[in-house]
Design a protein around this motif. Structure first.
Motif, PDB file in Angstrom:
ATOM      1  N   ASN A   6       0.799  -1.062   0.147  1.00 33.87           N
ATOM      2  CA  ASN A   6      -0.067  -0.102  -0.106  1.00 33.87           C
ATOM      3  C   ASN A   6       0.625   1.246  -0.053  1.00 33.87           C
ATOM      4  O   ASN A   6       0.499   2.287  -0.588  1.00 33.87           O
ATOM      5  CB  ASN A   6      -0.871   0.034   1.285  1.00 33.87           C
ATOM      6  N   THR A   7       1.976   1.364   0.800  1.00 33.67           N
ATOM      7  CA  THR A   7       2.760   2.230   0.832  1.00 33.67           C
ATOM      8  C   THR A   7       3.353   2.533  -0.321  1.00 33.67           C
ATOM      9  O   THR A   7       3.754   3.787  -1.160  1.00 33.67           O
ATOM     10  CB  THR A   7       3.902   2.113   2.019  1.00 33.67           C
ATOM     11  N   ALA A   8       3.952   1.414  -0.996  1.00 30.49           N
ATOM     12  CA  ALA A   8       4.413   1.611  -2.555  1.00 30.49           C
ATOM     13  C   ALA A   8       3.608   2.157  -3.559  1.00 30.49           C
ATOM     14  O   ALA A   8       3.931   2.993  -4.485  1.00 30.49           O
ATOM     15  CB  ALA A   8       4.856   0.077  -3.019  1.00 30.49           C
ATOM     16  N   THR A   9       2.194   1.687  -3.486  1.00 34.50           N
ATOM     17  CA  THR A   9       1.350   2.347  -4.183  1.00 34.50           C
ATOM     18  C   THR A   9       1.066   3.729  -4.345  1.00 34.50           C
ATOM     19  O   THR A   9       1.134   4.796  -5.195  1.00 34.50           O
ATOM     20  CB  THR A   9      -0.016   1.781  -4.392  1.00 34.50           C
ATOM     21  N   GLU A  10       1.386   4.414  -3.190  1.00 40.66           N
ATOM     22  CA  GLU A  10       1.283   5.896  -2.893  1.00 40.66           C
ATOM     23  C   GLU A  10       2.651   6.609  -3.573  1.00 40.66           C
ATOM     24  O   GLU A  10       2.351   7.692  -4.208  1.00 40.66           O
ATOM     25  CB  GLU A  10       1.487   6.103  -1.172  1.00 40.66           C
ATOM     26  N   TYR A  11       3.776   5.738  -3.405  1.00 40.26           N
ATOM     27  CA  TYR A  11       4.810   6.356  -4.178  1.00 40.26           C
ATOM     28  C   TYR A  11       4.764   6.386  -5.618  1.00 40.26           C
ATOM     29  O   TYR A  11       5.162   7.547  -6.148  1.00 40.26           O
ATOM     30  CB  TYR A  11       6.058   6.032  -3.572  1.00 40.26           C
ATOM     31  N   TYR A  12       4.363   5.350  -6.129  1.00 44.56           N
ATOM     32  CA  TYR A  12       3.892   5.078  -7.613  1.00 44.56           C
ATOM     33  C   TYR A  12       3.044   6.023  -8.103  1.00 44.56           C
ATOM     34  O   TYR A  12       3.059   6.529  -9.304  1.00 44.56           O
ATOM     35  CB  TYR A  12       3.663   3.737  -7.874  1.00 44.56           C
ATOM     36  N   ARG A  13       1.877   6.332  -7.368  1.00 45.97           N
ATOM     37  CA  ARG A  13       0.913   7.444  -7.876  1.00 45.97           C
ATOM     38  C   ARG A  13       1.608   8.778  -7.893  1.00 45.97           C
ATOM     39  O   ARG A  13       1.422   9.553  -9.089  1.00 45.97           O
ATOM     40  CB  ARG A  13      -0.339   7.455  -6.634  1.00 45.97           C
ATOM     41  N   LYS A  14       2.559   9.156  -7.129  1.00 46.87           N
ATOM     42  CA  LYS A  14       3.157  10.551  -7.052  1.00 46.87           C
ATOM     43  C   LYS A  14       4.367  10.325  -8.211  1.00 46.87           C
ATOM     44  O   LYS A  14       4.229  11.457  -8.976  1.00 46.87           O
ATOM     45  CB  LYS A  14       4.114  10.660  -5.792  1.00 46.87           C
ATOM     46  N   THR A  15       4.828   9.272  -8.537  1.00 43.86           N
ATOM     47  CA  THR A  15       5.768   9.034  -9.679  1.00 43.86           C
ATOM     48  C   THR A  15       4.753   9.197 -10.917  1.00 43.86           C
ATOM     49  O   THR A  15       5.311  10.085 -11.816  1.00 43.86           O
ATOM     50  CB  THR A  15       6.185   7.732  -9.741  1.00 43.86           C
ATOM     51  N   LEU A  16       3.819   8.792 -10.926  1.00 38.21           N
ATOM     52  CA  LEU A  16       2.738   8.992 -12.280  1.00 38.21           C
ATOM     53  C   LEU A  16       2.374  10.260 -12.326  1.00 38.21           C
ATOM     54  O   LEU A  16       2.393  11.018 -13.653  1.00 38.21           O
ATOM     55  CB  LEU A  16       1.510   8.116 -12.191  1.00 38.21           C
ATOM     56  N   HIS A  17       1.995  11.028 -11.289  1.00 39.72           N
ATOM     57  CA  HIS A  17       1.555  12.340 -11.424  1.00 39.72           C
ATOM     58  C   HIS A  17       2.654  13.302 -11.863  1.00 39.72           C
ATOM     59  O   HIS A  17       2.569  13.935 -12.612  1.00 39.72           O
ATOM     60  CB  HIS A  17       1.051  12.851  -9.956  1.00 39.72           C
ATOM     61  N   LEU A  18       3.959  13.177 -11.342  1.00 32.91           N
ATOM     62  CA  LEU A  18       5.064  13.919 -11.799  1.00 32.91           C
ATOM     63  C   LEU A  18       5.660  13.745 -13.128  1.00 32.91           C
ATOM     64  O   LEU A  18       6.001  14.612 -13.907  1.00 32.91           O
ATOM     65  CB  LEU A  18       6.562  13.650 -10.932  1.00 32.91           C
ATOM     66  N   SER A  19       5.407  12.345 -13.768  1.00 36.26           N
ATOM     67  CA  SER A  19       5.513  12.103 -15.071  1.00 36.26           C
ATOM     68  C   SER A  19       4.569  12.911 -15.979  1.00 36.26           C
ATOM     69  O   SER A  19       4.963  13.284 -16.997  1.00 36.26           O
ATOM     70  CB  SER A  19       5.592  10.425 -15.088  1.00 36.26           C
ATOM     71  N   LYS A  20       3.386  12.783 -15.590  1.00 35.78           N
ATOM     72  CA  LYS A  20       2.486  13.644 -16.579  1.00 35.78           C
ATOM     73  C   LYS A  20       2.759  14.986 -16.341  1.00 35.78           C
ATOM     74  O   LYS A  20       2.722  15.613 -17.587  1.00 35.78           O
ATOM     75  CB  LYS A  20       1.044  13.484 -15.915  1.00 35.78           C
ATOM     76  N   GLU A  21       3.091  15.561 -15.452  1.00 34.16           N
ATOM     77  CA  GLU A  21       3.410  16.961 -15.210  1.00 34.16           C
ATOM     78  C   GLU A  21       4.716  17.137 -15.901  1.00 34.16           C
ATOM     79  O   GLU A  21       4.846  18.398 -16.978  1.00 34.16           O
ATOM     80  CB  GLU A  21       3.653  17.307 -13.750  1.00 34.16           C
TER      81      GLU A  21
END
Length: 620
Positions: free
Chosen positions: A240-255
């Motif tokens: 679950n903690t890993a998914t939080e960091y991957y979501r932030k990775t996805l958000h910054l990649s789109k940005e």
């Protein structure tokens, strides 16, 4: 002419700083064609031209100009310039996989920086040496079959040496107050401890890297830190903690509008949700990854997405959709020549067809139902996947015994994976050994081969006599040479003639290691710069350090007689380079067993079978 050369070089520098390396190299090459008598200017052109070719991934050209820079720096006695050129050579050799030679060059940079009291250069040299050991350790890891952290002694020693140099670099940049360099050191320490299996330490260093990235607003470094944190938490089973960091990775990649990194983040999220047994979310992210891979024409990435989607739909009991993506996986594997992937896909297709009771003739070449799902993603309806409606798990699916399959393409990047198919299911056809029809070599044949391949090295040891001026002088020279030979064979070698012969022959071999300034492109030798070049009288005998470096560099010549390893499989840019999920199969074996699927038999359920092998990738 001088102003023109300098102007061309300045324009090339401006273009490279703007990111246009192709145009920048054109201006630098034009500057070299014009030429200059200013040795410092020429050295700077060599250095920047080598760096520009490095960024263009033309490493052969980069190596050529960095060597020119090194030779020129040595000729004009520029020790700082020699150190910088050695550093650039080391970085280029590292990328080419010539790690031993790279370490020699980086160590030379370190020695010169310490000699000159250059703390900044010393810190950079320590960082570069750490990078070489880190890259060497990663390359050695591709052939390992051990669990994470359970490494062979030579690999562990290489990675620990990398951490040693990174820690020395960190201490020095802290002393210099260089926060940006501290961030790089923290990130690389985290990556190295991750490879060593020290995941808690890796998380600590990546958190420090993340803080410095936020401090300077470095979004790219922040994205890398989030991704690395997610990877480390996976191995601690904190999904679950890993998914939080991957979501932030996805958000910054789109940005950052980085489609490749966006696809990798979707792929990692899909795998993590598979580990959490949330197959609806996993399929959504796999579909998003598939769409980006198609957009970027990444066929290997498409194949991995199709394999993952097939497994996800099998876990949901939707065997028709699983069959559709299994067939897509099979077609892509054939196209890219992935034999192992083709075997895996064929097995999956056959088992799903048997379960559904359909034949090949009953299957249509495409399915609009599933293509509509992909079009839904391409229209942007999957921007917020968390708000997407969950798929129904469908009707209860029947149980049929089925073995786990894995995406064999992962083994292209992490060869420690075993075959995706059980050994009992495959018959290996071993071709008969090829016998070479050649007769046993006799002594004359051996001597002929030796003289053919070693002739160039033998020529280096021959003595070239001066051209005779007259017949009398020629006869005298011939007699002198015969006397020297006789003395070497019949008397003590401590004779003046023998020493003269050795000095003549060995002196030329030493000259081969010296720089010929006439071979430096763009150099116009004039009376103004001639005095700055190292003359014949200024040459010094090489020391022990030079010969030690020469021995290490020349050791690679032995490799010319070795056969090259097979080429690695096709690269998937939309899939993370370190596909760490292939390692989870041992760590999470028990949890994966709970997700296995049993397919129905023709008449009645089969009796329970022994515990199967752990799956080679994600459970199906």
């Amino acid at each position: 002419m001088e102003a023109s050369c300098l102007e061309l070089a300045l324009e090339g520098e401006r273009l490279c700083k703007a990111g246009d390396f192709k145009e920048g190299t054109a201006f630098f090459e034009a500057a070299v064609q014009v030429g200059t008598e200013d040795l410092k200017t020429l050295s700077a052109i060599y250095s920047q031209l080598g760096n520009a070719y490095f960024y263009l991934k033309e490493y052969g050209k980069a190596l050529e100009f960095h060597k020119h820079d090194l030779n020129l720096a040595r000729n004009i006695g520029d020790r700082i310039g020699e150190g910088k050129a050695s550093s650039n050579l080391g970085n280029t050799l590292k990328v080419l996989g010539q790690f031993d030679e790279a370490i020699v060059c980086c160590q030379r940079h370190l020695d010169i920086s310490q000699e000159q009291g250059d703390k900044v250069g010393e810190a950079r040299a320590l960082y570069n040496i750490g990078n070489v050991f880190h890259a060497k350790g990663k390359k050695q890891l591709w052939g390992c079959t051990q669990d994470p952290g359970d490494l062979p002694p030579d690999v562990r020693d290489t990675l620990q040496r990398a951490t040693t140099f990174y820690e020395m670099n960190l201490c020095l940049v802290k002393e210099l107050g260089d926060r940006v360099a501290q961030g790089r050191a923290y990130g690389n320490l985290g990556n190295t401890h991750y490879l060593l299996g020290n995941f808690v330490k890796a998380i600590t260093f990546h958190h420090q890297r993340l803080a410095i990235a936020k401090e300077f607003g470095d979004k790219a470094a922040e994205r890398r830190a989030y991704s690395n944190l997610g990877n480390a938490f996976i191995f601690l089973s904190q999904f679950n903690t890993a998914t939080e960091y991957y979501r932030k990775t996805l958000h910054l990649s789109k940005e950052l509008r980085d489609k490749v990194m966006e696809a990798q983040a979707c792929y990692s999220l899909g795998n993590t949700y598979t580990l959490l047994q949330q197959y609806d979310m996993a399929i959504d992210y796999y579909l998003k990854h598939l769409y980006i891979a198609q957009e970027l024409t990444d066929r290997v990435g498409e194949g991995r997405a199709c394999w993952s989607l097939g497994n996800g739909y099998v876990s949901l009991g939707n065997l028709k959709q699983a069959l559709y993506y299994a067939r897509m996986h099979l077609e892509i594997s054939k196209e890219i020549g992935d034999r192992n992937g083709e075997l895996t896909a064929r097995m999956n297709v056959q088992q799903l067809r048997t379960s559904l009771g359909v034949s090949e003739e009953d299957l249509s070449p495409s399915s609009s139902e599933f293509e509509m799902q992909e079009r839904r993603l391409s229209n942007g309806n999957c921007q917020n996947l968390e708000g997407a409606p969950r798929r129904s798990k469908g009707q209860p699916w029947q149980s049929v015994k089925r073995k786990g399959c894995s995406d064999s393409q992962w083994s292209d990047e992490r060869p420690w994976l075993d075959s995706p198919v059980d050994a009992d299911d495959i018959t290996v056809l071993v071709p008969p050994p090829v016998t070479l029809s050649c007769e046993p070599p006799d002594e004359d044949c051996f001597i002929e081969l030796l003289s053919k391949f070693q002739s160039s090295r033998m020529d280096d040891q021959r003595c070239q006599l001066e051209e005779p001026q007259s017949n009398g002088e020629a006869g005298a020279n011939a007699a002198s040479l015969n006397n020297a030979k006789d003395a070497a064979l019949t008397t003590s070698p401590q004779t003046e003639e023998l020493f003269d012969l050795i000095e003549s022959s060995q002196g030329r071999r030493l000259d081969d290691q010296r720089v010929n300034v006439g071979n430096l492109p763009g150099l116009r030798i004039t009376q103004n710069n001639l005095g700055h070049l190292v003359g014949e009288g200024d040459r010094q005998e090489p020391g022990d350090d030079f010969f030690n470096m020469l021995v290490k560099c020349q050791s690679s010549r032995i490799d010319d007689q070795r056969c090259t390893p097979p080429e690695p499989g096709p690269h998937a840019p939309t899939v993370p380079d370190e596909d760490f999920f292939s390692l989870i199969q041992r760590v999470q074996a028990k949890r994966m067993d709970e997700q296995r699927v049993q397919l129905p038999s023709d008449d009645q359920p089969s009796p329970p079978s022994p515990d199967p092998e752990p799956p080679r990738g994600f459970p199906s």
